[in-house]
Scaffold this active site. Structure first.
Site, PDB file in Angstrom:
ATOM      1  N   PRO A  77      84.476  17.401  11.298  1.00  0.00           N
ATOM      2  CG  PRO A  77      83.089  17.191  13.125  1.00  0.00           C
ATOM      3  CD  PRO A  77      83.519  18.157  12.125  1.00  0.00           C
ATOM      4  CD  GLU A  78      85.002  14.569   5.604  1.00  0.00           C
ATOM      5  OE1 GLU A  78      84.600  13.719   4.791  1.00  0.00           O
ATOM      6  OE2 GLU A  78      86.044  15.214   5.448  1.00  0.00           O
TER       7      GLU A  78
END
Length: 274
Positions: free
Chosen positions: A2-3
């Site tokens: 995840p960013e």
DNA sequence: ACTCGCCTGTCG
DNA sequence: CGACAGGCGAGT
């Protein structure tokens, strides 16, 4: 995995079930992640506390409570989900917080590159990583931060975008996508790019993050990312280059190229990006 | 500023 | 079976 958009999506879906609620019980496995989970510390500091706020800094999530802060990072494969106690647990569930409304917050991380620690508030700024984060990419000052960092760096621009001490929250997908939207090659040396084009890039970073946020993040084929309710994000349909090696550029039709730069793939259109 | 290692899982 | 995966930090 995840960013920034994915972590923010998780924050938004988790917050109503955490903030203002009490942690009734902590179940923790002693296991080595990027930082180890200490079951006793978790129980001592977090059982019975009320969550006051759920905050995101870069790719970190912070659950502020009375006298303690839970710090999470999802690494490559981390997830945080809300489930009823009777629902079966996924493999690699390392931490479970049972809340006063009866639901559980579960931290799941197969590859174990993540972080799930509970700290005293005064220890936050000294945390390696968290204490060294750069500017939020959606903040007003990010423009100048990026321009200054780029002007000082001989590294390829993609490396500057991934440097969390410059901007906090970009990962490989959105770094590649921002460069595609700005028409800049990921391989170009940062300080060789004009200030004007860095300005365009800064705008592209903001734009791609906002669009991805609106789409609830990017869920790739493997379905790895879901929000706290288990829903996938749908930004993947708007990816211009990431994961599209050999497919036609949506602007000019040239095949998208993949190369490996410092161990990680870069995707770009050799014609549109210079 | 790059290389490697940390892990498990999936895909070709 | 090897290649690769939304990350990051230690070591060089």
């Amino acid at each position: 995995m995840p960013e920034l958009p994915e972590v923010e999506t998780i924050r938004l879906s988790l917050a109503p079930h955490l903030v203002g609620h009490r942690v009734v019980e902590v179940e923790a496995r002693r296991i080595r992640l990027r930082e180890g989970i200490e079951p006793e510390t978790w129980r001592e500091r977090f059982e019975g506390v009320r969550i006051l706020a759920l905050e995101r800094r870069g790719k970190y999530l912070l659950a502020h409570a009375e006298g303690a802060v839970a710090l999470f990072h999802l690494g490559m494969s981390g997830r945080m989900v809300l489930r009823r106690p009777e629902e079966p647990r996924d493999p690699h569930t390392h931490l479970v917080l049972r809340m006063d409304h009866g639901l559980e917050v579960r931290f799941i991380d197969p590859r174990r590159f993540g972080v799930a620690v509970v700290l005293r508030p005064e220890a936050l700024e000294g945390h390696p990583g968290l204490g060294r984060l750069g500017a939020e990419p959606l903040s007003d000052g990010m423009h100048d931060v990026l321009r200054q960092a780029a002007s000082r760096s001989r590294a390829p621009i993609r490396s500057v975008l991934l440097d969390q001490t410059v901007l906090a929250g970009l990962g490989n997908i959105y770094a590649n996508e921002a460069l595609a939207r700005a028409g800049i090659s990921p391989l170009r040396r940062a300080r060789a790019i004009s200030a004007r084009r860095i300005g365009v890039l800064a705008g592209a970073v903001r734009q791609v993050l906002e669009e991805a946020l609106e789409a609830g993040g990017t869920t790739l084929r493997d379905g790895g990312f879901v929000n706290a309710s288990g829903d996938a994000g749908y930004f993947s349909v708007r990816l211009l280059v990431y994961g599209r090696e050999g497919e036609p550029c949506l602007a000019c039709g040239a095949p998208i190229r993949r190369r490996v730069l410092t161990g990680r793939s870069v995707f770009y259109c050799p014609k549109c990006q210079r």
